[in-house]
Design a protein around this motif. Structure first.
Motif, PDB file in Angstrom:
ATOM      1  N   PHE A  26     -50.952   6.253 -18.933  1.00 30.63           N
ATOM      2  CA  PHE A  26     -50.021   6.843 -17.979  1.00 30.63           C
ATOM      3  C   PHE A  26     -49.713   8.286 -18.374  1.00 30.63           C
ATOM      4  O   PHE A  26     -49.729   9.194 -17.545  1.00 30.63           O
ATOM      5  CB  PHE A  26     -48.737   6.016 -17.947  1.00 30.63           C
ATOM      6  N   PHE A  27     -49.446   8.500 -19.664  1.00 30.47           N
ATOM      7  CA  PHE A  27     -49.116   9.838 -20.134  1.00 30.47           C
ATOM      8  C   PHE A  27     -50.319  10.775 -20.093  1.00 30.47           C
ATOM      9  O   PHE A  27     -50.173  11.975 -19.862  1.00 30.47           O
ATOM     10  CB  PHE A  27     -48.549   9.765 -21.556  1.00 30.47           C
ATOM     11  N   ILE A  28     -51.519  10.235 -20.337  1.00 31.65           N
ATOM     12  CA  ILE A  28     -52.727  11.056 -20.261  1.00 31.65           C
ATOM     13  C   ILE A  28     -52.876  11.628 -18.854  1.00 31.65           C
ATOM     14  O   ILE A  28     -53.118  12.824 -18.674  1.00 31.65           O
ATOM     15  CB  ILE A  28     -53.979  10.227 -20.644  1.00 31.65           C
ATOM     16  N   ALA A  29     -52.727  10.757 -17.850  1.00 35.66           N
ATOM     17  CA  ALA A  29     -52.839  11.208 -16.454  1.00 35.66           C
ATOM     18  C   ALA A  29     -51.728  12.193 -16.113  1.00 35.66           C
ATOM     19  O   ALA A  29     -51.963  13.197 -15.421  1.00 35.66           O
ATOM     20  CB  ALA A  29     -52.794  10.006 -15.514  1.00 35.66           C
ATOM     21  N   ALA A  30     -50.514  11.927 -16.579  1.00 33.47           N
ATOM     22  CA  ALA A  30     -49.372  12.800 -16.273  1.00 33.47           C
ATOM     23  C   ALA A  30     -49.551  14.191 -16.853  1.00 33.47           C
ATOM     24  O   ALA A  30     -49.325  15.201 -16.165  1.00 33.47           O
ATOM     25  CB  ALA A  30     -48.087  12.167 -16.810  1.00 33.47           C
ATOM     26  N   ILE A  31     -49.984  14.261 -18.101  1.00 32.87           N
ATOM     27  CA  ILE A  31     -50.124  15.559 -18.770  1.00 32.87           C
ATOM     28  C   ILE A  31     -51.307  16.346 -18.209  1.00 32.87           C
ATOM     29  O   ILE A  31     -51.203  17.549 -17.943  1.00 32.87           O
ATOM     30  CB  ILE A  31     -50.287  15.360 -20.295  1.00 32.87           C
ATOM     31  N   MET A  32     -52.448  15.658 -18.010  1.00 28.74           N
ATOM     32  CA  MET A  32     -53.624  16.350 -17.491  1.00 28.74           C
ATOM     33  C   MET A  32     -53.393  16.865 -16.074  1.00 28.74           C
ATOM     34  O   MET A  32     -53.902  17.926 -15.702  1.00 28.74           O
ATOM     35  CB  MET A  32     -54.841  15.419 -17.525  1.00 28.74           C
ATOM     36  N   THR A  40     -58.807  15.327  -9.193  1.00 33.27           N
ATOM     37  CA  THR A  40     -59.870  15.146 -10.177  1.00 33.27           C
ATOM     38  C   THR A  40     -59.411  14.244 -11.311  1.00 33.27           C
ATOM     39  O   THR A  40     -60.144  13.343 -11.741  1.00 33.27           O
ATOM     40  CB  THR A  40     -60.321  16.506 -10.744  1.00 33.27           C
ATOM     41  N   VAL A  41     -58.205  14.488 -11.795  1.00 37.26           N
ATOM     42  CA  VAL A  41     -57.655  13.669 -12.878  1.00 37.26           C
ATOM     43  C   VAL A  41     -57.500  12.219 -12.426  1.00 37.26           C
ATOM     44  O   VAL A  41     -57.856  11.282 -13.140  1.00 37.26           O
ATOM     45  CB  VAL A  41     -56.290  14.225 -13.344  1.00 37.26           C
ATOM     46  N   PHE A  42     -56.978  12.039 -11.214  1.00 37.82           N
ATOM     47  CA  PHE A  42     -56.784  10.684 -10.678  1.00 37.82           C
ATOM     48  C   PHE A  42     -58.108   9.955 -10.535  1.00 37.82           C
ATOM     49  O   PHE A  42     -58.227   8.783 -10.928  1.00 37.82           O
ATOM     50  CB  PHE A  42     -56.082  10.747  -9.324  1.00 37.82           C
ATOM     51  N   MET A  43     -59.120  10.616  -9.984  1.00 33.83           N
ATOM     52  CA  MET A  43     -60.412   9.973  -9.763  1.00 33.83           C
ATOM     53  C   MET A  43     -61.065   9.572 -11.080  1.00 33.83           C
ATOM     54  O   MET A  43     -61.638   8.480 -11.194  1.00 33.83           O
ATOM     55  CB  MET A  43     -61.344  10.915  -8.982  1.00 33.83           C
ATOM     56  N   GLY A  44     -60.975  10.427 -12.079  1.00 35.12           N
ATOM     57  CA  GLY A  44     -61.547  10.081 -13.381  1.00 35.12           C
ATOM     58  C   GLY A  44     -60.831   8.916 -14.024  1.00 35.12           C
ATOM     59  O   GLY A  44     -61.454   7.991 -14.556  1.00 35.12           O
ATOM     60  N   ALA A  45     -59.491   8.939 -13.952  1.00 35.99           N
ATOM     61  CA  ALA A  45     -58.694   7.882 -14.575  1.00 35.99           C
ATOM     62  C   ALA A  45     -58.871   6.541 -13.860  1.00 35.99           C
ATOM     63  O   ALA A  45     -59.065   5.505 -14.501  1.00 35.99           O
ATOM     64  CB  ALA A  45     -57.220   8.279 -14.583  1.00 35.99           C
ATOM     65  N   PHE A 145     -63.015  15.844 -14.928  1.00 35.91           N
ATOM     66  CA  PHE A 145     -63.256  14.464 -14.498  1.00 35.91           C
ATOM     67  C   PHE A 145     -63.765  13.619 -15.671  1.00 35.91           C
ATOM     68  O   PHE A 145     -63.277  12.511 -15.901  1.00 35.91           O
ATOM     69  CB  PHE A 145     -64.283  14.444 -13.361  1.00 35.91           C
ATOM     70  N   LEU A 146     -64.735  14.150 -16.406  1.00 38.04           N
ATOM     71  CA  LEU A 146     -65.299  13.423 -17.546  1.00 38.04           C
ATOM     72  C   LEU A 146     -64.252  13.208 -18.634  1.00 38.04           C
ATOM     73  O   LEU A 146     -64.192  12.145 -19.247  1.00 38.04           O
ATOM     74  CB  LEU A 146     -66.501  14.178 -18.121  1.00 38.04           C
ATOM     75  N   GLN A 147     -63.427  14.228 -18.860  1.00 39.32           N
ATOM     76  CA  GLN A 147     -62.385  14.112 -19.868  1.00 39.32           C
ATOM     77  C   GLN A 147     -61.358  13.064 -19.473  1.00 39.32           C
ATOM     78  O   GLN A 147     -60.945  12.237 -20.294  1.00 39.32           O
ATOM     79  CB  GLN A 147     -61.698  15.463 -20.075  1.00 39.32           C
ATOM     80  N   SER A 148     -60.952  13.070 -18.209  1.00 46.28           N
ATOM     81  CA  SER A 148     -59.995  12.086 -17.714  1.00 46.28           C
ATOM     82  C   SER A 148     -60.565  10.670 -17.819  1.00 46.28           C
ATOM     83  O   SER A 148     -59.886   9.742 -18.261  1.00 46.28           O
ATOM     84  CB  SER A 148     -59.626  12.399 -16.259  1.00 46.28           C
ATOM     85  N   PHE A 149     -61.818  10.511 -17.419  1.00 43.42           N
ATOM     86  CA  PHE A 149     -62.482   9.205 -17.469  1.00 43.42           C
ATOM     87  C   PHE A 149     -62.599   8.709 -18.911  1.00 43.42           C
ATOM     88  O   PHE A 149     -62.223   7.577 -19.219  1.00 43.42           O
ATOM     89  CB  PHE A 149     -63.871   9.306 -16.837  1.00 43.42           C
TER      90      PHE A 149
END
Length: 231
Positions: A26-32, A40-45, A145-149
């Motif tokens: 949750f925090f990874i998505a929030a910060i990114m 992009t962050v949402f799609m990767g996560a 995207f790759l980083q988020s995933f």
């Protein structure tokens, strides 16, 4: 509609929400999402979380070679253990737990970005360019995207929500578990990328753990009222 599917869907949806709110993913998505494109962050996560949900569900389904009644009651017992553990954590947890977790994830992400920038600088000074394979990869998929995933997938591995998904799939209808799990992840990740810092810093992990413990216990006690053969 089949009661087994409904029970599996609601159980998976509820368990994922109470497990993921204020969790590391949750925090990874929030910060990114505060630094890069929210989409992009949402799609990767969500791709990482959906993949993990499917993998976990099939791991749980693989246990169906064991007698149905055994996996059902063992899984209910594990849910009870999870529930008691979360209630205990809620009782002993510090009120600033969310802020500490947020700052820890923020620090980790900053270090990773510094490592990437440092490596890029070294490559530039040495006259080293990206390999054709990497250039081809980044032409189709962005680095964010790759980083988020990647970060989300690794953070989710071995997490409470993954274990809960495996347990649910061992006792409930797999399709309901998968759909409920993916929807739960999508809702939590959406809150993270939309609310960002505000939600991340004001969410009460203590309250979430208390509610989560109650939810786990409710679905554990459901074994007393639902026949295993109905799933």
């Amino acid at each position: 509609m089949d009661i087994g599917f409904i029970h599996a869907f609601l159980a998976s949806l509820s368990v994922i929400i109470v497990s993921e709110l204020g969790d590391k993913t949750f925090f990874i998505a929030a910060i990114m999402s505060m630094r890069y494109s929210r989409t992009t962050v949402f799609m990767g996560a969500i791709l990482a979380l959906a993949l993990m949900t499917v993998l976990s569900a099939f791991l749980g389904y693989a246990t169906t070679i064991i007698p149905r009644w055994l996996t059902y009651y063992v899984s209910c017992a594990l849910f009870a253990v999870f529930g008691i553990k979360m209630l205990k954590e809620a009782y002993t947890m510090d009120a600033n737990e969310a802020q500490e977790e947020y700052e820890e994830v923020q620090s980790e992400l900053r270090k990773k970005e510094e490592e990437v920038d440092k490596q890029a600088m070294v490559d530039l000074e040495a006259g080293i360019s990206r390999t054709p394979q990497r250039r081809l990869l980044f032409s189709f998929v962005s680095r964010v995207f790759l980083q988020s995933f990647t970060l989300t997938f690794l953070a989710e591995w071995g997490d409470r929500s993954q274990i809960a998904t495996i347990i649910l799939a061992a006792r409930d209808e797999v399709s309901g578990v998968i759909l409920g799990g993916i929807l739960g992840h999508a809702l939590c990740t959406s809150l993270a990328v939309i609310g960002g810092r505000c939600i991340a810093q004001h969410i009460s992990i203590k309250s979430v753990h208390f509610i989560g413990g109650v939810v786990f216990l409710i679905f554990a006690l459901s074994a007393l009222f639902i026949d295993p053969d109905d799933h």
